[in-house]
Design a protein around this motif. Structure first.
Motif, mmCIF file in Angstrom:
data_model
loop_
_atom_site.group_PDB
_atom_site.id
_atom_site.type_symbol
_atom_site.label_atom_id
_atom_site.label_comp_id
_atom_site.label_asym_id
_atom_site.label_seq_id
_atom_site.Cartn_x
_atom_site.Cartn_y
_atom_site.Cartn_z
ATOM 1 N N ASP A 64 -68.011 -96.919 -28.972
ATOM 2 C CA ASP A 64 -68.900 -96.946 -27.801
ATOM 3 C C ASP A 64 -68.890 -98.287 -27.078
ATOM 4 O O ASP A 64 -68.867 -98.335 -25.851
ATOM 5 C CB ASP A 64 -70.326 -96.579 -28.204
ATOM 6 C CG ASP A 64 -70.437 -95.137 -28.661
ATOM 7 O OD1 ASP A 64 -69.574 -94.321 -28.269
ATOM 8 O OD2 ASP A 64 -71.379 -94.824 -29.413
ATOM 9 N N LYS A 65 -68.902 -99.379 -27.823
ATOM 10 C CA LYS A 65 -68.915 -100.705 -27.198
ATOM 11 C C LYS A 65 -67.602 -100.951 -26.456
ATOM 12 O O LYS A 65 -67.600 -101.466 -25.340
ATOM 13 C CB LYS A 65 -69.169 -101.784 -28.243
ATOM 14 C CG LYS A 65 -69.375 -103.135 -27.631
ATOM 15 C CD LYS A 65 -69.869 -104.150 -28.607
ATOM 16 C CE LYS A 65 -70.036 -105.471 -27.882
ATOM 17 N NZ LYS A 65 -70.491 -106.532 -28.689
ATOM 18 N N PHE A 66 -66.474 -100.584 -27.082
ATOM 19 C CA PHE A 66 -65.170 -100.709 -26.433
ATOM 20 C C PHE A 66 -65.156 -99.891 -25.140
ATOM 21 O O PHE A 66 -64.754 -100.387 -24.080
ATOM 22 C CB PHE A 66 -64.052 -100.236 -27.371
ATOM 23 C CG PHE A 66 -62.709 -100.135 -26.701
ATOM 24 C CD1 PHE A 66 -61.936 -101.259 -26.494
ATOM 25 C CD2 PHE A 66 -62.224 -98.907 -26.280
ATOM 26 C CE1 PHE A 66 -60.698 -101.174 -25.864
ATOM 27 C CE2 PHE A 66 -60.995 -98.807 -25.648
ATOM 28 C CZ PHE A 66 -60.231 -99.944 -25.439
ATOM 29 N N TYR A 67 -65.610 -98.639 -25.219
ATOM 30 C CA TYR A 67 -65.611 -97.759 -24.054
ATOM 31 C C TYR A 67 -66.448 -98.346 -22.922
ATOM 32 O O TYR A 67 -66.046 -98.296 -21.756
ATOM 33 C CB TYR A 67 -66.117 -96.372 -24.439
ATOM 34 C CG TYR A 67 -66.174 -95.422 -23.284
ATOM 35 C CD1 TYR A 67 -65.008 -94.913 -22.709
ATOM 36 C CD2 TYR A 67 -67.388 -95.044 -22.725
ATOM 37 C CE1 TYR A 67 -65.049 -94.057 -21.633
ATOM 38 C CE2 TYR A 67 -67.443 -94.193 -21.644
ATOM 39 C CZ TYR A 67 -66.275 -93.696 -21.103
ATOM 40 O OH TYR A 67 -66.326 -92.857 -20.022
ATOM 41 N N SER A 68 -67.584 -98.926 -23.255
ATOM 42 C CA SER A 68 -68.437 -99.498 -22.206
ATOM 43 C C SER A 68 -67.759 -100.685 -21.515
ATOM 44 O O SER A 68 -67.980 -100.923 -20.326
ATOM 45 C CB SER A 68 -69.793 -99.908 -22.771
ATOM 46 O OG SER A 68 -69.663 -101.005 -23.642
ATOM 47 N N GLU A 69 -66.908 -101.409 -22.241
ATOM 48 C CA GLU A 69 -66.212 -102.559 -21.653
ATOM 49 C C GLU A 69 -65.034 -102.155 -20.766
ATOM 50 O O GLU A 69 -64.673 -102.893 -19.859
ATOM 51 C CB GLU A 69 -65.721 -103.502 -22.749
ATOM 52 C CG GLU A 69 -66.841 -104.263 -23.441
ATOM 53 C CD GLU A 69 -66.309 -105.359 -24.310
ATOM 54 O OE1 GLU A 69 -65.607 -106.259 -23.803
ATOM 55 O OE2 GLU A 69 -66.597 -105.330 -25.536
ATOM 56 N N VAL A 70 -64.423 -100.993 -21.029
ATOM 57 C CA VAL A 70 -63.265 -100.573 -20.245
ATOM 58 C C VAL A 70 -63.593 -99.414 -19.291
ATOM 59 O O VAL A 70 -62.697 -98.893 -18.621
ATOM 60 C CB VAL A 70 -62.065 -100.181 -21.149
ATOM 61 C CG1 VAL A 70 -61.604 -101.376 -21.952
ATOM 62 C CG2 VAL A 70 -62.401 -99.010 -22.038
ATOM 63 N N LYS A 71 -64.839 -99.040 -19.215
ATOM 64 C CA LYS A 71 -65.255 -97.918 -18.365
ATOM 65 C C LYS A 71 -64.872 -98.120 -16.899
ATOM 66 O O LYS A 71 -64.595 -97.162 -16.178
ATOM 67 C CB LYS A 71 -66.760 -97.694 -18.499
ATOM 68 C CG LYS A 71 -67.255 -96.441 -17.823
ATOM 69 C CD LYS A 71 -68.688 -96.175 -18.173
ATOM 70 C CE LYS A 71 -69.253 -95.008 -17.428
ATOM 71 N NZ LYS A 71 -68.748 -93.739 -17.846
ATOM 72 N N ALA A 72 -64.810 -99.346 -16.437
ATOM 73 C CA ALA A 72 -64.453 -99.625 -15.043
ATOM 74 C C ALA A 72 -63.046 -99.166 -14.696
ATOM 75 O O ALA A 72 -62.745 -98.897 -13.531
ATOM 76 C CB ALA A 72 -64.588 -101.126 -14.776
ATOM 77 N N PHE A 73 -62.167 -99.040 -15.683
ATOM 78 C CA PHE A 73 -60.789 -98.601 -15.451
ATOM 79 C C PHE A 73 -60.631 -97.091 -15.491
ATOM 80 O O PHE A 73 -59.574 -96.570 -15.149
ATOM 81 C CB PHE A 73 -59.848 -99.216 -16.506
ATOM 82 C CG PHE A 73 -59.878 -100.709 -16.543
ATOM 83 C CD1 PHE A 73 -59.460 -101.465 -15.463
ATOM 84 C CD2 PHE A 73 -60.357 -101.373 -17.663
ATOM 85 C CE1 PHE A 73 -59.485 -102.852 -15.494
ATOM 86 C CE2 PHE A 73 -60.396 -102.758 -17.712
ATOM 87 C CZ PHE A 73 -59.954 -103.504 -16.620
ATOM 88 N N GLU A 74 -61.668 -96.375 -15.915
ATOM 89 C CA GLU A 74 -61.580 -94.929 -16.102
ATOM 90 C C GLU A 74 -61.418 -94.211 -14.763
ATOM 91 O O GLU A 74 -61.992 -94.599 -13.758
ATOM 92 C CB GLU A 74 -62.821 -94.398 -16.817
ATOM 93 C CG GLU A 74 -62.717 -92.933 -17.194
ATOM 94 C CD GLU A 74 -63.896 -92.438 -17.991
ATOM 95 O OE1 GLU A 74 -63.727 -91.454 -18.706
ATOM 96 O OE2 GLU A 74 -64.974 -93.036 -17.890
ATOM 97 N N VAL A 75 -60.613 -93.154 -14.793
ATOM 98 C CA VAL A 75 -60.450 -92.297 -13.599
ATOM 99 C C VAL A 75 -60.953 -90.902 -13.886
ATOM 100 O O VAL A 75 -61.063 -90.483 -14.993
ATOM 101 C CB VAL A 75 -58.995 -92.222 -13.101
ATOM 102 C CG1 VAL A 75 -58.576 -93.530 -12.516
ATOM 103 C CG2 VAL A 75 -58.045 -91.788 -14.184
#
Length: 75
Positions: A64-75
């Motif tokens: 979850d923490k990793f996902y929150s840090e890279v969420k800006a790159f998600e499409v």
């Protein structure tokens, strides 16, 4: 395991994504077509077609923490 798609639009996006990936002990793989590379490898990422969405596979139950840090790159 968590799977989602990202788009890395610039060199800085690739650098930032690699830096975040390297902060965690679990494996993160990127898949583009038939190629799979380690998300912690900047050279591996540059071998992919960055004009298309890239599938991210996080090999951890607690990502979850990793996902929150890279969420800006998600499409």
């Amino acid at each position: 395991m968590k799977t989602f798609n990202i788009l890395l639009k610039s060199i800085n996006d690739v650098k930032d994504f690699v830096n975040v990936s390297n902060k965690y002990d679990f494996d993160v793989d990127l898949t583009s077509g038939r190629y799979v590379v380690d998300a912690k490898s900047i050279m591996g990422i540059f071998s992919l077609d960055l004009s298309k969405a890239i599938k991210v596979e996080v090999h951890s139950g607690d990502s979850d923490k990793f996902y929150s840090e890279v969420k800006a790159f998600e499409v």
